[in-house]
Motif scaffolding. Sequence first.
Motif, mmCIF file in Angstrom:
data_model
loop_
_atom_site.group_PDB
_atom_site.id
_atom_site.type_symbol
_atom_site.label_atom_id
_atom_site.label_comp_id
_atom_site.label_asym_id
_atom_site.label_seq_id
_atom_site.Cartn_x
_atom_site.Cartn_y
_atom_site.Cartn_z
ATOM 1 N N ALA A 145 3.342 8.660 -10.555
ATOM 2 C CA ALA A 145 2.068 8.218 -11.124
ATOM 3 C C ALA A 145 2.268 7.742 -12.565
ATOM 4 O O ALA A 145 1.720 6.706 -12.971
ATOM 5 C CB ALA A 145 1.054 9.363 -11.075
ATOM 6 N N GLU B 59 -2.743 10.246 -10.566
ATOM 7 C CA GLU B 59 -2.140 10.965 -9.441
ATOM 8 C C GLU B 59 -3.109 10.990 -8.255
ATOM 9 O O GLU B 59 -4.317 11.151 -8.422
ATOM 10 C CB GLU B 59 -1.807 12.412 -9.836
ATOM 11 N N GLY B 60 -2.563 10.855 -7.061
ATOM 12 C CA GLY B 60 -3.353 10.941 -5.843
ATOM 13 C C GLY B 60 -4.106 9.685 -5.475
ATOM 14 O O GLY B 60 -4.715 9.613 -4.401
ATOM 15 N N SER B 61 -4.079 8.658 -6.330
ATOM 16 C CA SER B 61 -4.789 7.418 -6.006
ATOM 17 C C SER B 61 -3.863 6.490 -5.226
ATOM 18 O O SER B 61 -2.665 6.396 -5.511
ATOM 19 C CB SER B 61 -5.268 6.719 -7.286
ATOM 20 N N ASP B 62 -4.401 5.815 -4.235
ATOM 21 C CA ASP B 62 -3.603 4.860 -3.470
ATOM 22 C C ASP B 62 -3.204 3.689 -4.369
ATOM 23 O O ASP B 62 -4.020 3.178 -5.144
ATOM 24 C CB ASP B 62 -4.403 4.325 -2.282
ATOM 25 N N ALA B 63 -1.935 3.295 -4.266
ATOM 26 C CA ALA B 63 -1.457 2.130 -5.019
ATOM 27 C C ALA B 63 -1.538 0.919 -4.101
ATOM 28 O O ALA B 63 -0.710 0.737 -3.211
ATOM 29 C CB ALA B 63 -0.025 2.355 -5.491
ATOM 30 N N HIS C 190 0.844 -1.190 0.000
ATOM 31 C CA HIS C 190 0.000 0.000 0.000
ATOM 32 C C HIS C 190 0.879 1.240 0.000
ATOM 33 O O HIS C 190 1.630 1.469 0.949
ATOM 34 C CB HIS C 190 -0.922 0.013 1.225
ATOM 35 N N ILE D 276 1.784 9.419 -4.680
ATOM 36 C CA ILE D 276 1.559 9.129 -6.100
ATOM 37 C C ILE D 276 1.407 10.461 -6.835
ATOM 38 O O ILE D 276 0.305 10.941 -7.096
ATOM 39 C CB ILE D 276 0.313 8.247 -6.313
ATOM 40 N N PRO E 157 0.491 5.239 -0.103
ATOM 41 C CA PRO E 157 -0.544 6.275 0.013
ATOM 42 C C PRO E 157 -0.580 7.208 -1.192
ATOM 43 O O PRO E 157 0.449 7.487 -1.817
ATOM 44 C CB PRO E 157 -0.125 7.036 1.277
ATOM 45 N N GLY E 158 -1.771 7.684 -1.507
ATOM 46 C CA GLY E 158 -1.964 8.564 -2.655
ATOM 47 C C GLY E 158 -1.141 9.827 -2.598
ATOM 48 O O GLY E 158 -0.807 10.411 -3.641
#
Length: 502
Positions: free
Chosen positions: A265, A272-276, A254, A260, A256-257
């Motif tokens: 990203a 961008e900003g989405s949790d991986a 995990h 990213i 965190p966004g």
Amino acid sequence: MASDFFIYPEYEVVRDQDRCNLCKVCVRQCANGVHEYIAETHKLVSDEAKCVNCQRCVVYCPTRALKIVKSSNTYKENAHWSGATINELYRQAATGGVLLSSMGNPQKYPSYFDRILINASQVTNPSIDPLREPMETRVFLGPKPQRIERDSSGRIIPRLGPHLKLTMPMMFAAMSYGSISYSTHESLARAAETLGIMYNTGEGGLHENLYRYGKNTIVQVASGRFGVHPDYLAAGAAIEIKIGQGAKPGIGGHLPGAKIVGDVARTRMIPEGSDAISPAPHHDIYSIEDLRQLVFSLKEATNYQKPIIVKIAAVHNVAAIASGIARSGAEIIAIDGFRGGTGAAPTRIRDHVGIPIELALASVDQRLRAEGIRDRVSLVISGGIRSSADIVKALALGADCVYIGTAALLALGCHLCRSCHTGKCNWGIATQVPELVKRLNPEKGAEHLVNLLTAWQHEIKEMMGGMGINSIESLIGNRLMLRGIGLTEKELAILGIKHAGE
């Protein structure tokens, strides 16, 4: 008071007012906002609740006016309920969330490397002087032929598949772009090229600027498949399938966004900003047969030119798992012990799941030898390697090579403050904040990494010389050169070594 619970700061900032000249370097250097200058009173104050003890302000204070000390404040003494346990309980009662932690397991479990001693030669098998006689530290990772075949002219018929050739039995462990900065990845790549070894991309893909280091790169394929595409697979010298890691066996990853952003990203091929989030299992692997299919899919995609590594966490049935992997077509098995580091993991899993790498390695090596398939694969281990002595002991227990993670970050300036998951690394290592990333100079970072591993290589040669051994190949699996101290009969049996004095 925060959410009905007050937790006293873990650290206290001690400022010597006689030495402090109000230069405000501490304010500029701290990304956590610990230090603040109050203009009205012409004083510097500290919000100690924000301090993670990264030592950045201490190191950069020009007048040596600062110290970070462990708080002496304690709860009422209780042998079962420690202060750390109470504080963690308060945090969960206030938030309802899972506790997250970074780096490796800090608990007081035994380190088996510290309970193993190295044997030395004296008269009947004299030692070797590494300054005057050649010492071979090169290793080749991949299957070894069980017999030599020759043609009608007596020439050896080469039947070796793809291998990794290393100048020393060390590689840089998997750390993904996003969890660590671009500067950190470049430092590792540069050092690997200079040393003639490999570094591992981790599961975050490979920045296009680093493709030029492909001959020294291991590219990773994890359950989330972040950044995986044909050019990525073709760029590396080897491909690693990540099934598990020592810091969090049985669960996924995990990022965190907040981390990213920008090139992270784009490299990971997610917004961008989405949790991986990497799932716990690969959703196409539920058996050794499924794993074999992925192994050969990756071989097919790269024209059978690259060795395939399968990385697993050290767990109780690791020997049986490794036995299956050795039959899957993979050339290398990587095993990560419970001291392995991470950018972020649930605290309970990091501290209580998995087993020590020493026991896992010994059981795997002995199982593969008993089944007559040890030559089919090479073993690479990781999880808390701290020194050249740890490496020598790991090789004698059966490893062909080791991955170095946390030690490499320490060489880059990490102070083990264990706050990687916040993204506010003051040393420019585990962060994506541009101002912080710039604090790590890749050229200088690579120099420090080269210095560290060069020093370890010299020490390995000296220890090998003391054992009367002049090549790494003669050390691998040579348990006769090890003796245990303070270990039970069961522990000695699993490790496959004798007690000191025998």
